[in-house]
Motif scaffolding. Structure first.
Motif, PDB file in Angstrom:
ATOM      1  N   LEU A   1       0.856  -1.181   0.000  1.00 27.33           N
ATOM      2  CA  LEU A   1       0.000   0.000   0.000  1.00 27.33           C
ATOM      3  C   LEU A   1       0.895   1.234   0.000  1.00 27.33           C
ATOM      4  CD1 LEU A   1      -2.973   1.030   0.275  1.00 27.33           C
ATOM      5  CD2 LEU A   1      -2.501   1.206   2.730  1.00 27.33           C
ATOM      6  N   PRO A   2       0.753   2.112  -0.999  1.00 24.16           N
ATOM      7  CA  PRO A   2       1.567   3.327  -0.975  1.00 24.16           C
ATOM      8  C   PRO A   2       1.100   4.280   0.133  1.00 24.16           C
ATOM      9  CG  PRO A   2       0.054   3.383  -2.829  1.00 24.16           C
ATOM     10  CD  PRO A   2      -0.107   2.041  -2.169  1.00 24.16           C
ATOM     11  N   LEU A   3       1.976   5.177   0.512  1.00 22.29           N
ATOM     12  CA  LEU A   3       1.637   6.208   1.489  1.00 22.29           C
ATOM     13  C   LEU A   3       0.471   7.050   0.977  1.00 22.29           C
ATOM     14  CD1 LEU A   3       2.389   7.805   4.090  1.00 22.29           C
ATOM     15  CD2 LEU A   3       3.947   9.149   2.647  1.00 22.29           C
ATOM     16  N   ALA A   4       0.501   7.357  -0.312  1.00 20.31           N
ATOM     17  CA  ALA A   4      -0.544   8.149  -0.950  1.00 20.31           C
ATOM     18  C   ALA A   4      -0.544   7.852  -2.438  1.00 20.31           C
ATOM     19  CB  ALA A   4      -0.314   9.639  -0.729  1.00 20.31           C
ATOM     20  N   VAL A   5      -1.668   8.135  -3.070  1.00 25.13           N
ATOM     21  CA  VAL A   5      -1.780   8.102  -4.519  1.00 25.13           C
ATOM     22  C   VAL A   5      -2.182   9.501  -4.959  1.00 25.13           C
ATOM     23  CG1 VAL A   5      -3.015   7.174  -6.515  1.00 25.13           C
ATOM     24  CG2 VAL A   5      -2.428   5.668  -4.619  1.00 25.13           C
ATOM     25  N   VAL A   6      -1.390  10.074  -5.853  1.00 29.35           N
ATOM     26  CA  VAL A   6      -1.689  11.387  -6.407  1.00 29.35           C
ATOM     27  C   VAL A   6      -2.229  11.160  -7.812  1.00 29.35           C
ATOM     28  CG1 VAL A   6      -0.764  13.638  -7.046  1.00 29.35           C
ATOM     29  CG2 VAL A   6       0.141  12.448  -5.046  1.00 29.35           C
ATOM     30  N   ARG A   7      -3.387  11.744  -8.095  1.00 29.62           N
ATOM     31  CA  ARG A   7      -4.046  11.577  -9.396  1.00 29.62           C
ATOM     32  C   ARG A   7      -4.125  12.922 -10.107  1.00 29.62           C
ATOM     33  NH1 ARG A   7      -9.245  10.424  -8.782  1.00 29.62           N
ATOM     34  NH2 ARG A   7      -9.400   9.368 -10.775  1.00 29.62           N
ATOM     35  N   PRO A   8      -3.015  13.399 -10.661  1.00 31.21           N
ATOM     36  CA  PRO A   8      -3.020  14.711 -11.311  1.00 31.21           C
ATOM     37  C   PRO A   8      -3.886  14.714 -12.568  1.00 31.21           C
ATOM     38  CG  PRO A   8      -0.950  13.581 -11.718  1.00 31.21           C
ATOM     39  CD  PRO A   8      -1.720  12.735 -10.756  1.00 31.21           C
ATOM     40  N   ALA A   9      -4.433  15.885 -12.885  1.00 27.03           N
ATOM     41  CA  ALA A   9      -5.275  16.040 -14.068  1.00 27.03           C
ATOM     42  C   ALA A   9      -4.590  16.876 -15.137  1.00 27.03           C
ATOM     43  CB  ALA A   9      -6.606  16.670 -13.681  1.00 27.03           C
ATOM     44  N   SER A  10      -3.349  17.278 -14.894  1.00 19.05           N
ATOM     45  CA  SER A  10      -2.622  18.086 -15.878  1.00 19.05           C
ATOM     46  C   SER A  10      -1.120  17.906 -15.672  1.00 19.05           C
ATOM     47  CB  SER A  10      -2.977  19.573 -15.722  1.00 19.05           C
ATOM     48  OG  SER A  10      -2.463  20.065 -14.486  1.00 19.05           O
ATOM     49  N   VAL A  11      -0.380  18.313 -16.674  1.00 22.62           N
ATOM     50  CA  VAL A  11       1.079  18.264 -16.571  1.00 22.62           C
ATOM     51  C   VAL A  11       1.551  19.189 -15.449  1.00 22.62           C
ATOM     52  CG1 VAL A  11       3.236  18.788 -17.802  1.00 22.62           C
ATOM     53  CG2 VAL A  11       1.375  17.606 -18.982  1.00 22.62           C
ATOM     54  N   ALA A  12       0.890  20.320 -15.285  1.00 24.38           N
ATOM     55  CA  ALA A  12       1.254  21.253 -14.205  1.00 24.38           C
ATOM     56  C   ALA A  12       1.083  20.598 -12.840  1.00 24.38           C
ATOM     57  CB  ALA A  12       0.413  22.528 -14.300  1.00 24.38           C
ATOM     58  N   GLU A  13       0.026  19.801 -12.662  1.00 23.71           N
ATOM     59  CA  GLU A  13      -0.180  19.112 -11.384  1.00 23.71           C
ATOM     60  C   GLU A  13       0.865  18.016 -11.168  1.00 23.71           C
ATOM     61  OE1 GLU A  13      -4.256  17.838 -10.959  1.00 23.71           O
ATOM     62  OE2 GLU A  13      -4.962  19.895 -10.730  1.00 23.71           O
ATOM     63  N   ILE A  14       1.302  17.354 -12.229  1.00 20.81           N
ATOM     64  CA  ILE A  14       2.396  16.382 -12.091  1.00 20.81           C
ATOM     65  C   ILE A  14       3.644  17.110 -11.606  1.00 20.81           C
ATOM     66  CG2 ILE A  14       3.988  14.865 -13.323  1.00 20.81           C
ATOM     67  CD1 ILE A  14       1.684  14.147 -15.199  1.00 20.81           C
ATOM     68  N   ALA A  15       3.934  18.248 -12.221  1.00 19.14           N
ATOM     69  CA  ALA A  15       5.115  19.026 -11.833  1.00 19.14           C
ATOM     70  C   ALA A  15       5.023  19.473 -10.376  1.00 19.14           C
ATOM     71  CB  ALA A  15       5.282  20.232 -12.756  1.00 19.14           C
ATOM     72  N   ASP A  16       3.837  19.910  -9.949  1.00 19.84           N
ATOM     73  CA  ASP A  16       3.648  20.322  -8.555  1.00 19.84           C
ATOM     74  C   ASP A  16       3.905  19.154  -7.606  1.00 19.84           C
ATOM     75  OD1 ASP A  16       2.964  22.911  -9.292  1.00 19.84           O
ATOM     76  OD2 ASP A  16       0.793  22.572  -9.104  1.00 19.84           O
ATOM     77  N   ALA A  17       3.328  18.002  -7.935  1.00 18.01           N
ATOM     78  CA  ALA A  17       3.495  16.820  -7.079  1.00 18.01           C
ATOM     79  C   ALA A  17       4.963  16.420  -6.990  1.00 18.01           C
ATOM     80  CB  ALA A  17       2.656  15.654  -7.598  1.00 18.01           C
TER      81      ALA A  17
END
Length: 129
Positions: free
Chosen positions: A36-52
């Motif tokens: 189980l990961p600590l968290a799952v981040v589900r970005p909706a844009s390239v900008a959100e991937i970069a932020d994460a």
């Protein structure tokens, strides 16, 4: 602040933890890992991937990218404590250029969706995993 606090502050509901993490995010089709990961981040844009990624880097937090989770090599399997970055919300066909015979798809697009789009445009995408 913790990495989870910073991710949630920046990305809100795109950050899943605990019981909100779906079973599929424990690993890919290889079944070589089921953590189980600590968290799952589900970005909706390239900008959100970069932020994460910026936030995880600042916290020296390990991340694992997850696409369609169909791989057989274990590359999408998180270790306990990793943050999984799921590309499932980055799905779709951006363009089919019939003259060039090319198709541009988003990173989380399932292969079957791309194959159907190619077929509908009169092309064959002959990838079979």
């Amino acid at each position: 602040m913790s990495v989870i606090d910073d991710l949630t502050s920046a990305l809100g509901d795109a950050v899943l933890t605990g019981d909100r993490i779906a079973e599929r995010h424990r690993g890919d089709a290889s079944l070589t890992g089921r953590a189980l990961p600590l968290a799952v981040v589900r970005p909706a844009s390239v900008a959100e991937i970069a932020d994460a990624l910026r936030i995880c880097n600042a916290h020296r937090q390990a991340v694992v990218p997850q696409g369609g989770l169909t791989g057989l090599a274990g590359g999408a399997n998180p270790y306990p404590g990793d943050v999984a970055i799921s590309l499932e919300r980055l799905s779709g066909i951006e363009e089919i250029d019939a003259a060039a015979g090319t198709m541009t798809v988003l990173a989380g697009t399932p292969l079957e969706v791309a194959q159907r789009a190619a077929e509908d445009a009169g092309f064959l995408l002959p990838i079979d995993l």
